[in-house]
Design a protein around this motif. Structure first.
Motif, PDB file in Angstrom:
ATOM      1  N   GLN A 180     -52.321  27.545  24.257  1.00 24.61           N
ATOM      2  CA  GLN A 180     -52.255  28.744  25.089  1.00 24.61           C
ATOM      3  C   GLN A 180     -53.018  28.472  26.363  1.00 24.61           C
ATOM      4  OE1 GLN A 180     -52.914  32.499  23.234  1.00 24.61           O
ATOM      5  NE2 GLN A 180     -53.341  33.496  25.164  1.00 24.61           N
ATOM      6  N   PRO A 181     -52.340  28.362  27.495  1.00 25.51           N
ATOM      7  CA  PRO A 181     -50.894  28.482  27.650  1.00 25.51           C
ATOM      8  C   PRO A 181     -50.176  27.213  27.174  1.00 25.51           C
ATOM      9  CG  PRO A 181     -51.865  27.946  29.761  1.00 25.51           C
ATOM     10  CD  PRO A 181     -53.008  28.115  28.776  1.00 25.51           C
ATOM     11  N   SER A 182     -48.902  27.375  26.865  1.00 25.28           N
ATOM     12  CA  SER A 182     -48.114  26.213  26.451  1.00 25.28           C
ATOM     13  C   SER A 182     -47.923  25.293  27.653  1.00 25.28           C
ATOM     14  CB  SER A 182     -46.768  26.661  25.908  1.00 25.28           C
ATOM     15  OG  SER A 182     -46.094  27.440  26.867  1.00 25.28           O
ATOM     16  N   THR A 183     -47.756  24.016  27.368  1.00 21.66           N
ATOM     17  CA  THR A 183     -47.527  23.051  28.438  1.00 21.66           C
ATOM     18  C   THR A 183     -46.038  22.716  28.503  1.00 21.66           C
ATOM     19  OG1 THR A 183     -47.834  21.119  27.013  1.00 21.66           O
ATOM     20  CG2 THR A 183     -49.823  22.048  28.040  1.00 21.66           C
ATOM     21  N   ASN A 184     -45.602  22.255  29.655  1.00 22.46           N
ATOM     22  CA  ASN A 184     -44.208  21.851  29.798  1.00 22.46           C
ATOM     23  C   ASN A 184     -43.869  20.725  28.833  1.00 22.46           C
ATOM     24  OD1 ASN A 184     -43.494  23.715  31.747  1.00 22.46           O
ATOM     25  ND2 ASN A 184     -44.115  22.395  33.435  1.00 22.46           N
ATOM     26  N   SER A 185     -44.811  19.797  28.630  1.00 20.97           N
ATOM     27  CA  SER A 185     -44.529  18.685  27.720  1.00 20.97           C
ATOM     28  C   SER A 185     -44.332  19.193  26.291  1.00 20.97           C
ATOM     29  CB  SER A 185     -45.635  17.627  27.779  1.00 20.97           C
ATOM     30  OG  SER A 185     -46.855  18.151  27.335  1.00 20.97           O
ATOM     31  N   GLN A 186     -45.074  20.228  25.874  1.00 26.41           N
ATOM     32  CA  GLN A 186     -44.878  20.792  24.536  1.00 26.41           C
ATOM     33  C   GLN A 186     -43.503  21.444  24.432  1.00 26.41           C
ATOM     34  OE1 GLN A 186     -48.312  23.342  24.388  1.00 26.41           O
ATOM     35  NE2 GLN A 186     -49.583  21.774  23.426  1.00 26.41           N
ATOM     36  N   LEU A 187     -43.136  22.208  25.440  1.00 25.72           N
ATOM     37  CA  LEU A 187     -41.856  22.914  25.412  1.00 25.72           C
ATOM     38  C   LEU A 187     -40.674  21.968  25.563  1.00 25.72           C
ATOM     39  CD1 LEU A 187     -42.915  26.022  27.495  1.00 25.72           C
ATOM     40  CD2 LEU A 187     -42.681  25.848  25.011  1.00 25.72           C
ATOM     41  N   ASN A 188     -40.933  20.764  26.087  1.00 27.24           N
ATOM     42  CA  ASN A 188     -39.877  19.767  26.245  1.00 27.24           C
ATOM     43  C   ASN A 188     -39.840  18.747  25.118  1.00 27.24           C
ATOM     44  OD1 ASN A 188     -38.791  20.795  28.656  1.00 27.24           O
ATOM     45  ND2 ASN A 188     -40.415  19.827  29.839  1.00 27.24           N
ATOM     46  N   GLU A 189     -40.675  18.931  24.093  1.00 29.98           N
ATOM     47  CA  GLU A 189     -40.636  18.013  22.953  1.00 29.98           C
ATOM     48  C   GLU A 189     -39.272  18.106  22.279  1.00 29.98           C
ATOM     49  OE1 GLU A 189     -43.884  18.120  20.149  1.00 29.98           O
ATOM     50  OE2 GLU A 189     -45.348  18.305  21.761  1.00 29.98           O
TER      51      GLU A 189
END
Length: 121
Positions: free
Chosen positions: A60-69
């Motif tokens: 929190q907050p989410s990172t772009n790399s996490q959301l792009n896994e």
């Protein structure tokens, strides 16, 4: 079927969550297990897991790399819940899956839509 507030749920922990202002991976696994959930190591075997009964855990907050896994966007589209560690701990503390404010969804700012009724059983 396992009991507990996360009974029947799978939890995928994105990279960079455990140990980064959150418990380490072993502790996260113990917490999820104690709540009745099952930690999954990958979203690539999507035919094994039920996306609407899957939580994708981000920082929190989410990172772009996490959301792009791999698999995160697809699982979210199929009904998985993208939650922050704060939201997960709120679920565990209150023992209520339906009391999560999905308006602060970790994936919202990255364009992941989770407005399909919030967390549902």
């Amino acid at each position: 079927k396992r009991g507990g507030v996360l009974g029947g749920w799978s939890v995928y922990i994105c990279s960079g969550v455990a140990g980064n202002r959150a418990p380490n991976m072993k502790e996260m696994q113990l917490i999820v297990d104690a709540a009745g959930g099952q930690v999954i190591r990958s979203l690539s075997n999507s035919n094994v897991f039920d996306p609407p009964k899957t939580i994708v855990l981000t920082s929190q907050p989410s990172t772009n790399s996490q959301l792009n896994e791999r698999g995160v966007s697809r699982f979210s589209f199929l009904g998985a819940k993208v939650l922050s560690t704060t939201q997960l701990f709120h679920i565990i503390i209150t023992q209520n899956l339906f009391d999560v404010d999905m308006g602060d969804d970790a994936g919202r700012d990255a364009g992941i839509d989770s407005t399909n009724g919030g967390v549902s059983g």
